[in-house]
Write an enzyme that holds these catalytic residues in place. Structure first.
Site, PDB file in Angstrom:
ATOM      1  N   ARG A  80      41.642  90.698  74.519  1.00 46.58           N
ATOM      2  CA  ARG A  80      42.561  91.251  73.549  1.00 46.58           C
ATOM      3  C   ARG A  80      44.127  90.903  73.986  1.00 46.58           C
ATOM      4  NH1 ARG A  80      41.300  97.725  72.210  1.00 46.58           N
ATOM      5  NH2 ARG A  80      42.418  97.959  74.208  1.00 46.58           N
ATOM      6  N   LYS A 183      48.114  95.253  70.835  1.00 40.72           N
ATOM      7  CA  LYS A 183      48.449  96.494  71.386  1.00 40.72           C
ATOM      8  C   LYS A 183      49.994  96.032  72.161  1.00 40.72           C
ATOM      9  CE  LYS A 183      46.249  99.517  74.929  1.00 40.72           C
ATOM     10  NZ  LYS A 183      46.329 100.848  73.838  1.00 40.72           N
ATOM     11  N   GLU A 219      43.989 104.927  61.577  1.00 37.67           N
ATOM     12  CA  GLU A 219      43.572 105.313  63.037  1.00 37.67           C
ATOM     13  C   GLU A 219      44.424 106.396  63.457  1.00 37.67           C
ATOM     14  OE1 GLU A 219      43.587 102.350  66.241  1.00 37.67           O
ATOM     15  OE2 GLU A 219      45.535 101.557  65.467  1.00 37.67           O
TER      16      GLU A 219
HETATM   17  N1  PLP Z   1      43.879 102.421  68.794  1.00 40.27           N
HETATM   18  C1  PLP Z   1      45.306 102.635  69.428  1.00 40.27           C
HETATM   19  C2  PLP Z   1      46.426 102.601  68.704  1.00 40.27           C
HETATM   20  C3  PLP Z   1      45.244 102.648  70.722  1.00 40.27           C
HETATM   21  O1  PLP Z   1      46.293 102.687  71.452  1.00 40.27           O
HETATM   22  C4  PLP Z   1      43.959 102.570  71.782  1.00 40.27           C
HETATM   23  C5  PLP Z   1      43.830 102.569  73.084  1.00 40.27           C
HETATM   24  O2  PLP Z   1      43.705 101.505  73.632  1.00 40.27           O
HETATM   25  C6  PLP Z   1      42.686 102.472  70.783  1.00 40.27           C
HETATM   26  C7  PLP Z   1      42.599 102.662  69.366  1.00 40.27           C
HETATM   27  C8  PLP Z   1      41.269 102.558  71.609  1.00 40.27           C
HETATM   28  O3  PLP Z   1      41.247 101.405  72.160  1.00 40.27           O
HETATM   29  P1  PLP Z   1      40.148 101.127  73.224  1.00 40.27           P
HETATM   30  O4  PLP Z   1      39.052 101.580  72.981  1.00 40.27           O
HETATM   31  O5  PLP Z   1      40.064  99.688  73.476  1.00 40.27           O
HETATM   32  O6  PLP Z   1      40.975 101.694  74.547  1.00 40.27           O
HETATM   33  C1  COI Z   2      44.097 103.640  76.115  1.00 42.28           C
HETATM   34  O1  COI Z   2      43.221 104.329  75.465  1.00 42.28           O
HETATM   35  O2  COI Z   2      44.215 102.864  77.036  1.00 42.28           O
HETATM   36  C2  COI Z   2      45.553 103.786  75.374  1.00 42.28           C
HETATM   37  O3  COI Z   2      46.357 102.672  75.584  1.00 42.28           O
HETATM   38  C3  COI Z   2      45.979 104.621  74.560  1.00 42.28           C
HETATM   39  C4  COI Z   2      47.207 105.288  74.988  1.00 42.28           C
HETATM   40  C5  COI Z   2      47.259 105.955  76.434  1.00 42.28           C
HETATM   41  C6  COI Z   2      48.329 104.638  74.643  1.00 42.28           C
END
Ligand code: PLP
Ligand code: COI
Length: 338
Positions: A80, A183, A219
């Site tokens: 990612r 991200k 989201e």
């Molecule tokens: N959506 C956003 C905007 C986020 O910052 C995060 C955190 O990483 C997620 C979703 C969840 O992603 P993940 O499950 O890969 O941590």
């Molecule tokens: C995560 O869940 O790792 C995130 O980046 C979410 C937040 C702390 C920005």
């Protein structure tokens, strides 16, 4: 070391011993370097400071009953980060380099991995920034990749208890063809003001709608969103949401539980037809949603009347955590055991 009350950790920064760094200079990535400084010396015209050439990741390491440390879905986060780099024209970091740096950062800070019993974990924050100097809007010619770690507890103070979220229609997080699906720091800057307003009103997060039509669910600021109805796990399909690795894992777990998993556009009004709702992400794990208030329309969608998480959210949560801590068999190879 200062005493850390492992069971009482919140999601905040606690200094650890070392971080790991790697520089892209003269057309190549250098060797991994270990630093004990919390600061980055940087040129004042670095592109990350002016033009937001910055991307980050978030993953966690867990200590199991057996004392072993497990990192969850290391490969997925590495990939990612590459797609974030592609999106804002930063130099891609090889997957192997990412993995090596993360493992090194965790091992060097092993004493900060919370004990199994605490239910806490070590949050790993890799970031990649443009450090080359530019005044015109252009990609940098130098980059820094850095990994730091910090022990954390629940992202939302209440932990695995329902919290309320709200829809604020006058704010967007990301444009339909913009950077919502990667991200990069700009997405989070764009969510700060609406997030602060939501907090003032007593909500833990904003549930963003699609920016074009304001009709479909996207989201939350820091997490994906899912809904449960009978035997269905339903989660939004959208170009402007982050492909959450937690959500991807939960879809597999739900399928293994015999549920039907559906990714589709979900209209706001459909919220009324679902039985459970949750936010999911590395930091949030699963945070059950008590209700969604659509502030501008005055509509309220309730998912928990007794302040307790729903049965499906609970089962998903237990299975996910079980795999992460090594209590449940890792049949898909999601975990890297150190
Ligand atoms: N959506 C956003 C905007 C986020 O910052 C995060 C955190 O990483 C997620 C979703 C969840 O992603 P993940 O499950 O890969 O941590
Ligand atoms: C995560 O869940 O790792 C995130 O980046 C979410 C937040 C702390 C920005």
């Amino acid at each position: 070391m200062e005493t850390i009350n492992w069971s009482d950790l919140s999601f905040s920064y606690i200094p650890t011993d070392y971080n790991v760094r790697c520089y892209w200079r003269n057309g190549e990535w250098g060797e991994l370097e270990v630093s004990s400084s919390e600061y980055i010396p940087m040129h004042m015209a670095a592109t990350c400071l002016h033009y937001g050439q910055e991307a980050f990741e978030g993953l966690k390491a867990f200590k199991g009953k057996d004392g072993k440390i497990r990192i969850f879905r290391l490969d997925e986060n590495a990939k990612r980060l590459q797609s974030s780099c592609d999106s804002i024209l930063m130099q891609r970091l090889p997957v192997e380099k990412f993995k090596e740096a993360v493992i090194k950062a965790v091992k060097l800070n092993e004493r900060f991995v919370p004990p199994y019993e605490s239910g806490a974990s070590l949050y790993i924050r890799p970031l990649l920034v443009g450090t080359g100097a530019r005044v015109g809007v252009n990609p940098a010619d130098e980059y820094l990749f850095l990994v730091f770690v910090t022990p954390v507890g629940p992202y939302f103070k209440t932990g695995f208890k329902p919290t309320d979220v709200c829809i604020l229609r006058e704010f967007d997080r990301a444009a339909p063809q913009g950077t919502g699906n990667v991200k990069v720091g700009g997405n989070y800057a764009a969510s700060l003001r609406s997030g602060a307003i939501a907090h003032e009103k007593g909500y833990t997060a904003v549930l963003f709608l699609d920016s074009k039509e304001k009709k479909y669910l996207d989201e939350c600021g820091p997490a994906n969103f899912f809904l449960i109805k009978g035997n269905q796990y339903v989660t939004p399909a959208s170009n402007s949401i982050l492909p959450s690795i937690t959500n991807k894992s939960l879809m597999q777990i739900a399928e293994d539980m015999g549920m039907e998993v559906v990714r589709r556009r979900i209209e706001v009004d459909e919220l009324a037809h679902f039985e459970e709702a949750g936010e999911c992400g590395t930091a949030a794990v699963i945070s059950p949603v008590g209700k969604v208030d659509d502030i501008d329309t005055g509509k309220s969608y309730v998912f928990s009347k007794d302040g307790q998480p729903g049965k499906v959210c609970e089962q998903l949560y237990k299975t996910l955590r079980g795999i992460q801590y090594g209590d449940i068999e890792d049949k898909y190879g999601w975990v890297t055991v150190l």
